[in-house]
Design an enzyme around this catalytic site. Structure first.
Site, PDB file in Angstrom:
ATOM      1  N   SER A   1       0.838  -1.198   0.000  1.00  0.00           N
ATOM      2  CA  SER A   1       0.000   0.000   0.000  1.00  0.00           C
ATOM      3  C   SER A   1       0.873   1.247   0.000  1.00  0.00           C
ATOM      4  O   SER A   1       0.364   2.351   0.043  1.00  0.00           O
ATOM      5  CB  SER A   1      -0.914  -0.001   1.223  1.00  0.00           C
ATOM      6  OG  SER A   1      -0.147  -0.146   2.392  1.00  0.00           O
TER       7      SER A   1
ATOM      8  N   HIS B   1      -3.009  -3.484  -5.605  1.00  0.00           N
ATOM      9  CA  HIS B   1      -3.370  -3.131  -4.226  1.00  0.00           C
ATOM     10  C   HIS B   1      -4.850  -3.443  -3.985  1.00  0.00           C
ATOM     11  O   HIS B   1      -5.734  -2.717  -4.453  1.00  0.00           O
ATOM     12  CB  HIS B   1      -3.061  -1.642  -3.986  1.00  0.00           C
ATOM     13  CG  HIS B   1      -3.344  -1.185  -2.608  1.00  0.00           C
ATOM     14  ND1 HIS B   1      -3.794   0.078  -2.317  1.00  0.00           N
ATOM     15  CD2 HIS B   1      -3.241  -1.829  -1.416  1.00  0.00           C
ATOM     16  CE1 HIS B   1      -3.961   0.185  -1.011  1.00  0.00           C
ATOM     17  NE2 HIS B   1      -3.632  -0.949  -0.446  1.00  0.00           N
TER      18      HIS B   1
ATOM     19  N   GLU C   1      -6.548  -1.539  -6.949  1.00  0.00           N
ATOM     20  CA  GLU C   1      -5.827  -0.374  -7.452  1.00  0.00           C
ATOM     21  C   GLU C   1      -4.511  -0.888  -8.051  1.00  0.00           C
ATOM     22  O   GLU C   1      -3.706  -1.474  -7.332  1.00  0.00           O
ATOM     23  CB  GLU C   1      -5.577   0.519  -6.234  1.00  0.00           C
ATOM     24  CG  GLU C   1      -4.965   1.830  -6.486  1.00  0.00           C
ATOM     25  CD  GLU C   1      -4.905   2.640  -5.180  1.00  0.00           C
ATOM     26  OE1 GLU C   1      -5.102   3.845  -5.251  1.00  0.00           O
ATOM     27  OE2 GLU C   1      -4.652   2.072  -4.087  1.00  0.00           O
TER      28      GLU C   1
ATOM     29  N   ASN D   1      -5.125   5.705  -0.817  1.00  0.00           N
ATOM     30  CA  ASN D   1      -4.526   6.130   0.454  1.00  0.00           C
ATOM     31  C   ASN D   1      -4.064   7.584   0.435  1.00  0.00           C
ATOM     32  O   ASN D   1      -4.014   8.230   1.478  1.00  0.00           O
ATOM     33  CB  ASN D   1      -3.374   5.211   0.843  1.00  0.00           C
ATOM     34  CG  ASN D   1      -3.887   3.918   1.450  1.00  0.00           C
ATOM     35  OD1 ASN D   1      -4.987   3.881   1.989  1.00  0.00           O
ATOM     36  ND2 ASN D   1      -3.108   2.856   1.358  1.00  0.00           N
TER      37      ASN D   1
HETATM   38  N1  CAA Z   1     -17.696 -13.180   1.206  1.00  0.00           N
HETATM   39  C1  CAA Z   1     -18.516 -12.574   0.331  1.00  0.00           C
HETATM   40  N2  CAA Z   1     -19.394 -11.599   0.679  1.00  0.00           N
HETATM   41  C2  CAA Z   1     -19.456 -11.246   1.974  1.00  0.00           C
HETATM   42  C3  CAA Z   1     -18.627 -11.861   2.949  1.00  0.00           C
HETATM   43  C4  CAA Z   1     -17.715 -12.859   2.517  1.00  0.00           C
HETATM   44  N3  CAA Z   1     -16.906 -13.465   3.353  1.00  0.00           N
HETATM   45  N4  CAA Z   1     -18.886 -11.286   4.152  1.00  0.00           N
HETATM   46  C5  CAA Z   1     -19.835 -10.374   3.926  1.00  0.00           C
HETATM   47  N5  CAA Z   1     -20.192 -10.345   2.637  1.00  0.00           N
HETATM   48  C6  CAA Z   1     -21.152  -9.444   1.979  1.00  0.00           C
HETATM   49  C7  CAA Z   1     -22.492  -9.396   2.694  1.00  0.00           C
HETATM   50  O1  CAA Z   1     -23.338 -10.403   2.250  1.00  0.00           O
HETATM   51  C8  CAA Z   1     -22.996  -8.024   2.308  1.00  0.00           C
HETATM   52  O2  CAA Z   1     -23.489  -8.064   0.986  1.00  0.00           O
HETATM   53  P1  CAA Z   1     -24.787  -7.167   0.529  1.00  0.00           P
HETATM   54  O3  CAA Z   1     -24.354  -5.740   0.699  1.00  0.00           O
HETATM   55  O4  CAA Z   1     -24.999  -7.565  -0.893  1.00  0.00           O
HETATM   56  O5  CAA Z   1     -25.871  -7.575   1.463  1.00  0.00           O
HETATM   57  C9  CAA Z   1     -21.725  -7.177   2.259  1.00  0.00           C
HETATM   58  O6  CAA Z   1     -20.654  -8.117   2.084  1.00  0.00           O
HETATM   59  C10 CAA Z   1     -21.513  -6.399   3.569  1.00  0.00           C
HETATM   60  O7  CAA Z   1     -21.359  -7.321   4.644  1.00  0.00           O
HETATM   61  P2  CAA Z   1     -21.998  -7.138   6.128  1.00  0.00           P
HETATM   62  O8  CAA Z   1     -23.469  -6.884   6.009  1.00  0.00           O
HETATM   63  O9  CAA Z   1     -21.546  -8.261   6.967  1.00  0.00           O
HETATM   64  O10 CAA Z   1     -21.275  -5.938   6.744  1.00  0.00           O
HETATM   65  P3  CAA Z   1     -21.479  -4.416   6.613  1.00  0.00           P
HETATM   66  O11 CAA Z   1     -22.657  -4.048   5.786  1.00  0.00           O
HETATM   67  O12 CAA Z   1     -21.378  -3.928   8.005  1.00  0.00           O
HETATM   68  O13 CAA Z   1     -20.157  -4.006   5.782  1.00  0.00           O
HETATM   69  C11 CAA Z   1     -17.888  -3.616   5.361  1.00  0.00           C
HETATM   70  C12 CAA Z   1     -18.890  -4.354   6.220  1.00  0.00           C
HETATM   71  C13 CAA Z   1     -17.918  -4.175   3.933  1.00  0.00           C
HETATM   72  C14 CAA Z   1     -16.515  -3.870   5.960  1.00  0.00           C
HETATM   73  C15 CAA Z   1     -18.286  -2.111   5.317  1.00  0.00           C
HETATM   74  O14 CAA Z   1     -18.433  -1.627   6.619  1.00  0.00           O
HETATM   75  C16 CAA Z   1     -17.269  -1.279   4.610  1.00  0.00           C
HETATM   76  O15 CAA Z   1     -17.259  -1.197   3.366  1.00  0.00           O
HETATM   77  N6  CAA Z   1     -16.385  -0.600   5.381  1.00  0.00           N
HETATM   78  C17 CAA Z   1     -15.324   0.210   4.829  1.00  0.00           C
HETATM   79  C18 CAA Z   1     -14.187  -0.678   4.431  1.00  0.00           C
HETATM   80  C19 CAA Z   1     -13.094   0.104   3.785  1.00  0.00           C
HETATM   81  O16 CAA Z   1     -13.107   1.300   3.651  1.00  0.00           O
HETATM   82  N7  CAA Z   1     -12.064  -0.646   3.350  1.00  0.00           N
HETATM   83  C20 CAA Z   1     -10.901  -0.058   2.744  1.00  0.00           C
HETATM   84  C21 CAA Z   1      -9.900   0.164   3.803  1.00  0.00           C
HETATM   85  S1  CAA Z   1      -8.487   0.973   3.159  1.00  0.00           S
HETATM   86  C22 CAA Z   1      -7.573  -0.266   2.522  1.00  0.00           C
HETATM   87  O17 CAA Z   1      -7.869  -1.414   2.568  1.00  0.00           O
HETATM   88  C23 CAA Z   1      -6.324   0.183   1.885  1.00  0.00           C
HETATM   89  C24 CAA Z   1      -5.135   0.277   2.745  1.00  0.00           C
HETATM   90  O18 CAA Z   1      -4.038   0.140   2.228  1.00  0.00           O
HETATM   91  C25 CAA Z   1      -5.214   0.649   4.166  1.00  0.00           C
END
Ligand code: CAA
Length: 283
Positions: free
Chosen positions: A111, A132, A144, A182
Site C-alpha cells: 500500500s 493493491h 488499485e 490512500n
Molecule cells: N464473502 C462474500 N461476501 C461477503 C462476505 C464474505 N466473506 N462477508 C460479507 N459479505 C457481503 C455481505 O453479504 C454483504 O453483501 P450485501 O451488501 O450484498 O448484502 C456485504 O458483504 C456487507 O457485509 P456485512 O453486512 O456483513 O457488513 P457491513 O454491511 O457492516 O459491511 C464492510 C462491512 C464491507 C466492511 C463495510 O463496513 C465497509 O465497506 N467498510 C469500509 C471498508 C473500507 O473502507 N475498506 C478499505 C480500507 S483501506 C484499505 O484497505 C487500503 C489500505 O491500504 C489501508
C-alpha cells in the site's frame, strides 16, 4: 505470497474465480491459520447466499498451501502480500524472479512502497506491477493497479484481464506513495484524529457524522480500528517522508496509541475499547 489478512483474502478470491491457487507462508502454523480464515470467509459467503456450498468446496479444492518458494515454479502470476518492509520485499522479488517461469507476472499488494524498488530487484522489471487490494478483500470490489515507470503496457493489460476475472473493478495509478486511495484516505483519517484530539467533537459524533452525513459505510474511527492504527501510521509516515506535506503528518495521539499497543480490533482496543464491550456507533 503470504496468508495473513490480505494474503488470505487474495487467495480466496483467486480460488473462487476458478484459478488453481498456491499460497505460501513461512511456517505450517501460519498456513493453517490462513486456511482457517479462508474457510470461515467462504462459509460466511455461503451463509450470506453469495456462494453455493458446492462452489465453496470447489474453491477450497483449488487452494494449496506451501512453505516453499520453489512451488511457484509453474505459476503464471504471483501476488506478494507479505510484510511491508522494503528490504524483505526486494529480497522476495529477487527470489521469485529466480524461481518463476519467464512469462510470469510478479505483483505486489503493497500500500506504500514504490513498485520500482521491487521491479529492479528482478530481471523482468517490465513484468512487475502493484495490485493493491482493499480490506476486506472478498467484499471490496476494487483493485488499485500501480504502473511503475518500468511496467509494460502488455503486463498491465494482462493483469487487468486477470483482475477483472476476479470480479473486481480496476483503477490505475502511477507509482508514487499512497497511489490514489490512500493519498486521499490517510489525510482524512489523520484530520479526524486531530479533530478529536483538539476536543472539537467526540469520536462517536465524528463517526456518525460521516456515516449518516456522507453515507460512508464506517466512520473514520471505526475504519481506523478496522484497518489498524499501526498500518495507518506506517502509511502516513511513508506519505509524509515522500511529500513533506503537513496533511500527511501523523497526529500525536495516533502515534501514542500505536506505542501503547492500542492498534484497533486486532488487539481488542483502538479508538474503541472492544475488550471492555465498547462498540462503534451503528447506522
Ligand atoms: N464473502 C462474500 N461476501 C461477503 C462476505 C464474505 N466473506 N462477508 C460479507 N459479505 C457481503 C455481505 O453479504 C454483504 O453483501 P450485501 O451488501 O450484498 O448484502 C456485504 O458483504 C456487507 O457485509 P456485512 O453486512 O456483513 O457488513 P457491513 O454491511 O457492516 O459491511 C464492510 C462491512 C464491507 C466492511 C463495510 O463496513 C465497509 O465497506 N467498510 C469500509 C471498508 C473500507 O473502507 N475498506 C478499505 C480500507 S483501506 C484499505 O484497505 C487500503 C489500505 O491500504 C489501508
Amino acid at each position: 505470497m503470504g496468508c495473513g489478512l490480505m494474503g488470505s483474502g487474495i487467495a480466496e478470491v483467486c480460488a473462487r474465480a476458478g484459478y488453481t491457487t498456491r499460497v505460501r507462508e513461512i511456517n505450517e502454523d501460519l498456513l493453517k491459520r490462513g486456511r482457517a480464515r479462508i474457510e470461515r470467509s467462504l462459509s460466511t459467503a455461503v451463509e450470506r447466499r453469495k456462494l453455493e456450498a458446492s462452489e465453496r468446496d470447489a474453491a477450497l479444492s483449488r487452494l494449496q498451501g506451501t512453505t516453499s518458494l520453489s512451488d511457484f515454479a509453474d505459476c503464471d502470476i504471483v501476488i506478494e502480500a507479505a510484510t511491508e518492509n522494503p528490504q524483505i520485499k526486494r529480497q522476495t522479488f529477487e527470489q521469485l524472479d529466480q524461481v518463476c517461469p519467464p512469462h510470469a507476472i510478479l505483483a505486489s499488494n503493497t500500500s506504500s512502497i514504490p513498485i520500482v524498488q521491487m521491479a529492479t530487484a528482478t530481471r523482468r522489471p517490465e513484468q512487475v506491477l502493484g495490485m493493491h487490494f482493499m480490506n476486506p478483500v472478498p467484499v471490496m470490489p476494487l483493485i488499485e493497479y500501480v504502473q511503475a515507470i518500468t511496467t509494460s503496457e502488455s503486463t498491465l493489460e494482462t493483469a487487468r484481464a486477470f483482475g477483472e476475472s476476479l470480479g473486481k473493478r480496476i483503477i490505475v495509478s502511477k507509482d508514487r506513495a499512497g497511489f490514489i486511495v490512500n493519498f486521499l484516505l490517510i489525510p482524512y483519517l489523520c484530520e479526524s484524529v486531530r479533530m478529536f484530539e483538539q476536543g472539537f467533537a467526540s469520536k462517536e459524533d465524528i463517526d456518525v457524522g460521516m456515516m449518516l452525513g456522507t453515507s460512508y459505510p464506517m466512520g473514520p474511527f471505526t475504519l481506523l480500528d478496522y484497518v489498524g492504527l499501526d498500518t495507518t501510521l506506517y502509511i502516513a509516515d511513508i506519505l509524509f517522508d515522500e511529500f513533506k506535506d503537513p496533511r500527511f503528518a501523523a497526529p500525536t495521539l495516533l502515534r501514542q496509541m500505536v506505542t501503547a499497543g492500542h492498534l484497533g480490533r486486532k488487539t481488542g482496543r483502538g479508538f474503541y475499547n472492544y475488550e471492555a464491550g465498547e462498540q462503534p456507533p451503528s447506522r
